[in-house]
Design a protein around this motif. Structure first.
Motif, mmCIF file in Angstrom:
data_model
loop_
_atom_site.group_PDB
_atom_site.id
_atom_site.type_symbol
_atom_site.label_atom_id
_atom_site.label_comp_id
_atom_site.label_asym_id
_atom_site.label_seq_id
_atom_site.Cartn_x
_atom_site.Cartn_y
_atom_site.Cartn_z
ATOM 1 N N SER A 247 0.849 -1.188 0.000
ATOM 2 C CA SER A 247 0.000 0.000 0.000
ATOM 3 C C SER A 247 0.884 1.236 0.000
ATOM 4 O O SER A 247 1.969 1.241 0.594
ATOM 5 C CB SER A 247 -0.938 0.020 1.213
ATOM 6 O OG SER A 247 -0.220 0.147 2.413
ATOM 7 N N SER A 248 0.432 2.252 -0.685
ATOM 8 C CA SER A 248 1.141 3.524 -0.746
ATOM 9 C C SER A 248 0.120 4.641 -0.785
ATOM 10 O O SER A 248 -1.008 4.464 -1.259
ATOM 11 C CB SER A 248 2.041 3.598 -1.985
ATOM 12 O OG SER A 248 3.045 2.612 -1.957
ATOM 13 N N SER A 370 4.392 8.453 -0.589
ATOM 14 C CA SER A 370 4.923 7.967 0.684
ATOM 15 C C SER A 370 6.060 6.987 0.444
ATOM 16 O O SER A 370 5.975 6.115 -0.428
ATOM 17 C CB SER A 370 3.816 7.292 1.503
ATOM 18 O OG SER A 370 3.277 6.188 0.808
ATOM 19 N N MET A 371 7.118 7.133 1.228
ATOM 20 C CA MET A 371 8.291 6.293 1.061
ATOM 21 C C MET A 371 8.288 5.085 1.995
ATOM 22 O O MET A 371 8.989 4.110 1.755
ATOM 23 C CB MET A 371 9.557 7.119 1.289
ATOM 24 C CG MET A 371 9.795 8.196 0.230
ATOM 25 S SD MET A 371 10.155 7.506 -1.421
ATOM 26 C CE MET A 371 8.563 7.679 -2.228
ATOM 27 N N ASP A 372 7.518 5.165 3.072
ATOM 28 C CA ASP A 372 7.461 4.056 4.030
ATOM 29 C C ASP A 372 6.140 4.138 4.783
ATOM 30 O O ASP A 372 5.342 5.062 4.588
ATOM 31 C CB ASP A 372 8.655 4.099 4.998
ATOM 32 C CG ASP A 372 8.823 5.445 5.678
ATOM 33 O OD1 ASP A 372 7.795 6.078 6.036
ATOM 34 O OD2 ASP A 372 9.982 5.890 5.854
ATOM 35 N N SER A 373 5.904 3.179 5.647
ATOM 36 C CA SER A 373 4.630 3.117 6.376
ATOM 37 C C SER A 373 4.461 4.294 7.323
ATOM 38 O O SER A 373 3.340 4.743 7.577
ATOM 39 C CB SER A 373 4.538 1.800 7.151
ATOM 40 O OG SER A 373 5.613 1.679 8.073
ATOM 41 N N SER A 374 5.581 4.828 7.841
ATOM 42 C CA SER A 374 5.504 5.966 8.742
ATOM 43 C C SER A 374 4.989 7.202 8.016
ATOM 44 O O SER A 374 4.118 7.919 8.527
ATOM 45 C CB SER A 374 6.884 6.247 9.352
ATOM 46 O OG SER A 374 6.845 7.417 10.149
ATOM 47 N N MET A 379 0.516 10.958 6.331
ATOM 48 C CA MET A 379 -0.377 11.536 5.321
ATOM 49 C C MET A 379 -1.841 11.268 5.662
ATOM 50 O O MET A 379 -2.690 12.153 5.545
ATOM 51 C CB MET A 379 -0.031 10.975 3.941
ATOM 52 C CG MET A 379 1.306 11.459 3.401
ATOM 53 S SD MET A 379 1.705 10.706 1.785
ATOM 54 C CE MET A 379 3.176 11.642 1.323
ATOM 55 N N TRP A 380 -2.124 10.051 6.095
ATOM 56 C CA TRP A 380 -3.497 9.730 6.499
ATOM 57 C C TRP A 380 -3.903 10.540 7.729
ATOM 58 O O TRP A 380 -5.075 10.949 7.857
ATOM 59 C CB TRP A 380 -3.630 8.234 6.801
ATOM 60 C CG TRP A 380 -4.112 7.421 5.647
ATOM 61 C CD1 TRP A 380 -3.475 6.395 5.021
ATOM 62 C CD2 TRP A 380 -5.362 7.561 4.967
ATOM 63 N NE1 TRP A 380 -4.230 5.889 4.000
ATOM 64 C CE2 TRP A 380 -5.403 6.582 3.940
ATOM 65 C CE3 TRP A 380 -6.457 8.417 5.114
ATOM 66 C CZ2 TRP A 380 -6.494 6.442 3.085
ATOM 67 C CZ3 TRP A 380 -7.535 8.282 4.247
ATOM 68 C CH2 TRP A 380 -7.552 7.305 3.259
ATOM 69 N N ASN A 381 -2.971 10.771 8.620
ATOM 70 C CA ASN A 381 -3.277 11.515 9.843
ATOM 71 C C ASN A 381 -3.746 12.927 9.528
ATOM 72 O O ASN A 381 -4.602 13.487 10.223
ATOM 73 C CB ASN A 381 -2.047 11.550 10.752
ATOM 74 C CG ASN A 381 -2.423 11.764 12.199
ATOM 75 O OD1 ASN A 381 -3.583 11.677 12.585
ATOM 76 N ND2 ASN A 381 -1.434 12.059 13.026
ATOM 77 N N VAL A 382 -3.180 13.514 8.473
ATOM 78 C CA VAL A 382 -3.613 14.843 8.054
ATOM 79 C C VAL A 382 -5.091 14.802 7.654
ATOM 80 O O VAL A 382 -5.901 15.601 8.133
ATOM 81 C CB VAL A 382 -2.742 15.357 6.889
ATOM 82 C CG1 VAL A 382 -3.375 16.580 6.234
ATOM 83 C CG2 VAL A 382 -1.345 15.700 7.386
#
Length: 574
Positions: A247-248, A370-374, A379-382
């Motif tokens: 997922s990205s 996104s480069m990683d899960s963090s 991005m989702w948190n925004v």
């Protein structure tokens, strides 16, 4: 202090006194789970928005049997019952009607209903990995369920910002949509079976786990989205999705809302079934987020945010547009082949960067993958924090001038009396090509109201001398792929304290009238996913024909003849 104040006057038509009712409930449910204590009860009787309050006693059943016995008693004594999950609703559907809107048939006084909170019915009954089916009780928290099924390579098809506190029974009762409807559909598409307790205590066992059943009426669908007005959902059988192996998240900044449709078509073409979310946020929403929770934006590449060269969030210039300024789109791609998914996503990113819109301007101003899960989580948190930031803006009474700094001669800080804010939330469905026109028409209507100023709106008849009592700021975001617009209007009032409640209620009525009238004129819906509850009950007469309402009332009367189930909600007065 313990009280039965509301029950005495409101909870029952019968001569039985309040203490007898409470004792009857405690004979069915363990005494600690029948709550009348003032210090505790507000957790259940005040909704998340703080706009609605009501209820006299709270019961927390542990089993279907207890639910059945409570409802049988309430049916016999004409006691109103409000079924409640995580109390995360936004339209007053999960609390009592309170003193401002007495119920019609069963409880005619103040704060009278029994609140039945389902939080103790939180067992996972069965997970079948081979069939990809979950069976659980209605009080299970959505995030807990997703964590459990993830360990077996599965995924809940529903994802919401409130996943850490909302319950699956409430999700089903409101036909929750959320962030991934574009890929997995709504609750109607994913619920396989239900167990429901009817108003008279009858247990209706429809808890099947098969995907095809064409025998008779599909009764489960009557309860999905009924908001607890037809019965209590006690158990759920739900179809699970396969957990993606990859997922990205991609953030893209566009210079115009009207370019989103071109981007969506391209995303569907290039990502196909991998496209699992497609969300948008306007400039005002991101400015509020950056003011209330500035740390959330520090993890986002600045190029995809509406910022100037100094790293400051831009303010919108006055415009006749419905959604002015830049918009930011969040897209999620998820699939089962890590290598091929990455190639597909890179191809899509290259395509949109090099594509021009109708005006020969670039379709995408900037984009970040996104480069990683963090970073994906950041991005989702925004996106998921926008709604909360708007609530906090009003609760903390942050000055609008700190957010929209262009000069309108409104002199926020110097004005007397001291301004205060109120957030009005709308959950609408409208076709994409009508969205900007709808919002522009809405702003025009409000700009013509005496004493009202619409920020960001450029019309010659706008008040420019600061002689107004209310300013409106439009913040728009939502599930744009589903044509689901979350319209949030921040109203800043300049009235004396003694006029505060009257001003809030008056503006609610004005906003409701114009928002609902316009959305219905464009063949949209007043509720895309939040439900009707108390807030939109009267507007049902506008958006549903009398013949439709007649059928709904017939179903309601057949299943709940005494009107005890969530009275005063959804269906308007006949």
């Amino acid at each position: 202090a313990t009280t039965t104040r509301g029950i005495i006057n409101a909870i029952s038509k019968t001569k039985t006194n309040a203490s007898s009712h409470v004792n009857a409930f405690r004979s069915i449910i363990a005494s600690p789970y029948v709550i009348t204590n003032d210090d505790v009860i507000s957790k259940y009787t005040v909704d998340w928005t703080k706009n609605y309050q009501g209820g006299s006693v709270v019961c927390l059943p542990k089993s279907t049997e207890e639910v059945s016995k409570i409802l049988q008693y309430c049916h016999e004594h004409n006691i109103g019952v409000v079924v409640q999950g995580g109390n995360t609703g936004l339209v007053g559907g999960g609390v009592g009607v309170g003193k401002h809107q007495p119920t019609t048939n069963c409880s005619s006084g103040v704060n009278g209903e029994l609140i039945m909170n389902m939080g103790r019915m939180n067992k996972i009954i069965h997970i079948d990995p081979s069939a990809a089916v979950l069976v659980c009780e209605a009080g299970c928290i959505l995030e807990t369920l997703n964590n459990e099924v993830a360990s077996q390579g599965l995924l809940m098809p529903l994802d919401l910002g409130a996943k850490g506190s909302c319950m699956i029974g409430g999700n089903v009762a409101t036909n929750a949509g959320g962030l991934r409807v574009i890929k997995y559909g709504s609750m109607h598409a994913n619920v396989l079976g239900l167990e429901v307790v009817l108003a008279d205590g009858t247990v209706l066992d429809m808890l099947r786990s098969i995907r095809k059943d064409n025998s008779g009426y599909p009764l489960k669908h009557y309860f999905i989205g009924a908001e607890g007005t037809l019965g209590v959902i006690t158990k759920v059988s739900i179809a699970l999705a396969t957990k993606p192996l990859s997922s990205s998240v991609l953030l893209a900044k566009l210079s115009s809302f009207n370019q989103i449709h071109t981007l969506l078509k391209s995303a569907k073409t290039h990502l196909d079934a991998n496209l699992s979310a497609f969300e948008f946020m306007d400039t005002n929403s991101l400015r509020v987020l950056g003011t209330v929770f500035p740390h959330l934006l520090t993890k986002i590449p600045p190029g995809v945010l509406p910022m100037d060269s100094n790293g400051n969030l831009l303010q919108n210039q006055p415009s006749s547009r419905g959604i002015p300024g830049d918009v930011v789109v969040l897209m999620e791609s998820s699939g089962s082949n890590t290598e091929l998914d990455a190639i597909r996503l890179e191809t899509f990113l290259t395509h949109i960067i090099n594509t021009t819109a109708d005006s020969s301007m670039p379709l995408v101003v900037d984009a970040a993958l996104s480069m990683d899960s963090s970073q994906e989580a950041a991005m989702w948190n925004v996106r998921e924090s926008v709604s909360v930031s708007l609530m906090e803006l009003c609760r903390q009474n942050i000055s609008i001038s700190n957010i929209l700094s262009h000069k309108t001669n409104t002199n926020d800080v110097q004005k007397q009396p001291h301004p205060f804010k109120k957030l009005y939330k709308y959950d609408l469905s409208i076709s994409f090509n009508q969205t900007d026109e709808f919002l522009s028409d809405l702003k025009l209507r409000f700009s013509q109201l005496e004493g009202v100023y619409v920020l960001d709106y450029n019309k010659s008849n706008q008040i420019e001398d600061g002689n107004h009592h209310c300013e409106l700021m439009f913040c728009c975001f939502g599930h744009v792929a589903d044509e689901n617009l979350h319209l949030n209007i921040v109203a800043t009032f300049y009235v004396n304290d003694q006029e505060r409640e009257k001003a809030i209620q008056s503006m609610q009525e004005i906003l409701n009238h114009h928002v609902f009238d316009l959305i219905i004129s464009k063949r949209g819906s007043i509720s895309a996913e939040h439900g009707i509850g108390q807030q939109k009950r009267a507007a049902m007469k506008l958006c549903r024909s009398e013949s439709e309402l007649k059928v709904m009332r017939a179903i309601k009367n057949a299943l709940d003849p005494n009107d005890i189930m969530n009275p005063g909600k959804v269906l308007p007065e006949a």
